[in-house]
Design a protein around this motif. Structure first.
Motif, short mmCIF file in Angstrom:
data_model
loop_
_atom_site.label_atom_id
_atom_site.label_comp_id
_atom_site.label_asym_id
_atom_site.label_seq_id
_atom_site.Cartn_x
_atom_site.Cartn_y
_atom_site.Cartn_z
N LYS A 295 76.89 83.33 10.69
CA LYS A 295 77.29 81.97 10.32
C LYS A 295 78.12 81.35 11.44
O LYS A 295 79.09 81.95 11.91
CB LYS A 295 78.12 82.02 9.03
CG LYS A 295 78.71 80.69 8.60
CD LYS A 295 79.57 80.85 7.35
CE LYS A 295 80.29 79.56 6.99
NZ LYS A 295 81.14 79.74 5.79
N GLU A 296 77.72 80.17 11.88
CA GLU A 296 78.47 79.46 12.91
C GLU A 296 79.54 78.60 12.26
O GLU A 296 79.25 77.80 11.37
CB GLU A 296 77.53 78.59 13.75
CG GLU A 296 76.51 79.39 14.54
CD GLU A 296 75.65 78.51 15.43
OE1 GLU A 296 75.89 77.28 15.46
OE2 GLU A 296 74.73 79.06 16.07
N ARG A 300 84.56 79.44 15.78
CA ARG A 300 84.35 80.89 15.63
C ARG A 300 83.06 81.14 14.85
O ARG A 300 82.65 80.32 14.04
CB ARG A 300 85.53 81.57 14.95
CG ARG A 300 85.80 81.14 13.52
CD ARG A 300 86.98 81.91 12.92
NE ARG A 300 88.20 81.70 13.68
CZ ARG A 300 88.97 82.69 14.10
NH1 ARG A 300 88.67 83.94 13.86
NH2 ARG A 300 90.07 82.43 14.78
N ASP A 301 82.46 82.29 15.11
CA ASP A 301 81.26 82.70 14.39
C ASP A 301 81.61 83.87 13.47
O ASP A 301 82.49 84.68 13.76
CB ASP A 301 80.16 83.12 15.36
CG ASP A 301 79.64 81.95 16.19
OD1 ASP A 301 79.81 80.79 15.74
OD2 ASP A 301 79.08 82.20 17.28
N VAL A 339 83.09 87.71 17.36
CA VAL A 339 82.74 87.26 16.01
C VAL A 339 83.78 87.80 15.04
O VAL A 339 84.42 88.83 15.29
CB VAL A 339 81.34 87.72 15.58
CG1 VAL A 339 80.25 87.05 16.40
CG2 VAL A 339 81.21 89.25 15.64
#
Length: 421
Positions: A295-296, A300-301, A339
């Motif tokens: 998920k973007e 931040r991812d 991530v």
């Protein structure tokens, strides 16, 4: 050292590919290595060679029956902190004379259970507990072997939630009161005073606190012998840490820990007991999970996996670090990107790592949490009505499910609806 290594680009548990286990049992799952459990137990046993001793595995770190039997068959004793753990140790084939019963809140039912089933010793944590053991043992016409757990007021310099040897912790009897309580114990019916017990905390990465605590035990032992007590056993607890972060310097080795014991109390003529848990089982286990989504977010991812805080609570509870690696080895030429690795539970605390550099991963890819064999499965729950994850034991090229994932029907069947609804 553990036996989880890459082979032709895929992570293996001994001689079994983790992908093979994932296909058989689904994700998430815990997997333990027999070879690693065996090696780590033997390191402690060898560290105390030449001294009369017993290595008692701390059952609270991993209480699966197959794990307990693996260690028990090697000659390990067991350190238990509840009647349930006692029953597990006995079910795994460990005799009562190799089981030590610790814990601050032993109930009358638990005390009677272990007196009837056989016990190596009670590690007594308070005067009221001492009186209760005496009452029950006398009523049963048996003698309870006891060691008093003394609190040496030594700062283990570990996480505040796993420190047990400071004066403001709930554990043990203040060492300044110990002689008076030992004198009381010697007068009580049904009590055989055999030793001294100390335990100052968990995940210690420095030997200095151990040395300070053991020197206090030495001094106390000498005083107690002057008082007429036949102190013949010293239970020195556990607590030696493991390298959760592979990039950090390694904690002390069991042989170095053994040298501290020899140097401080080795000449007292006492049998030595130690109670390691984490260092035996921690690096002997992985938690394997699948990626659900990438998920973007804003700046931040998020890598969302199918394991959650209910499966491995240590990061949420302690802020603990676990190395997290792809099961299929990443191309070294591809630069990892940061991530946040999170689970699906509806809690912000369901976060395993923040800004962790990871190679590119897609839905369905497997990742493994290292050093998850201690305080992983034993602390898991069914929060959010998520079934407990299976546990798997590997031995060479064989693997077996040693705790199955319950079905939703089995979970629901444990509840009951009153007749008025």
């Amino acid at each position: 050292m553990d036996h989880f290594l890459y082979n032709n680009g895929a992570l293996y548990a001994e001689d079994v590919a983790l992908t093979e286990i994932a296909e058989a049992v689904g994700t998430p799952f815990y997997v333990y290595s027999t070879a690693t459990l065996t090696r780590h137990f033997r390191l402690f046993n060898e560290a105390l060679a030449g001294m009369e001793h017993l290595v008692c595995f701390a059952v609270k770190s991993n209480s699966n029956l197959a794990v307990l039997k693996t260690l028990g068959d090697l000659g390990a004793g067991m350190d238990v902190v509840s009647g349930g753990e006692y029953r597990r140790a006995k079910a795994a084939g460990v005799p009562g004379e190799r089981i030590v019963f610790s814990g601050v809140g032993k109930t009358a039912e638990e005390i009677a259970l272990v007196l009837e089933g056989g016990i190596r010793q009670f590690n007594v944590e308070s005067e009221p507990e001492l009186l209760e053991i005496s009452r029950i043992a006398a009523a049963m016409g048996v003698t309870a072997p006891i060691a008093l757990r003394v609190n040496p007021d030594v700062d283990a310099k570990t996480h505040e939630k796993i420190a047990t040897g400071k004066s403001d912790n709930k554990f043990g009897i203040p060492i300044a009161k110990a002689r008076a309580v030992y004198a009381e114990a010697a007068r009580l019916p049904g009590i055989d005073v055999i030793g001294v017990d100390v335990h100052i905390g968990s995940q210690l990465t420095d030997l200095a606190p151990f040395e300070a605590a053991f020197m206090k035990v030495r001094e106390l032992t000498q005083l107690l012998r002057e008082d007429g007590h036949n102190i013949r056993r010293l239970d020195l607890g556990g607590g030696l840490g493991i390298p959760y972060e592979r990039s950090n310097s390694a904690p002390p080795l069991p042989v170095e820990y053994g040298d501290v014991i020899r140097r401080t109390v080795g000449d007292l003529g006492c049998e030595i007991e130690i109670e390691p848990g984490r260092l035996i089982s921690g690096n002997a286990g992985l938690l394997v999970t699948s990626v659900i989504y990438l998920k973007e977010g804003e700046g931040r991812d998020f890598l969302i996996v199918d394991a959650a805080m209910n499966d491995l609570v240590r990061p949420s509870m302690y802020g603990a670090h676990h190395d997290i690696v792809p099961v299929i080895e990443a191309d070294a030429a591809i630069l990892p990107q940061p991530v946040d690795i999170v689970g699906p539970v509806c809690e912000t605390g369901d976060t395993f790592a923040k800004s962790r550099p990871m190679p590119p991963l897609r839905a369905g890819d497997l990742v493994a949490f290292r050093s998850a064999g201690a305080y992983g499965a034993v602390m898991s729950s069914e929060y959010n009505s998520r079934p407990l994850v299976p546990e798997v034991l590997v031995n060479g090229d064989q693997f077996a499910v040693i705790r199955a994932r319950p079905s939703f029907e089995e979970m629901l069947a444990r509840d009951s609806i009153p007749e008025w609804l």
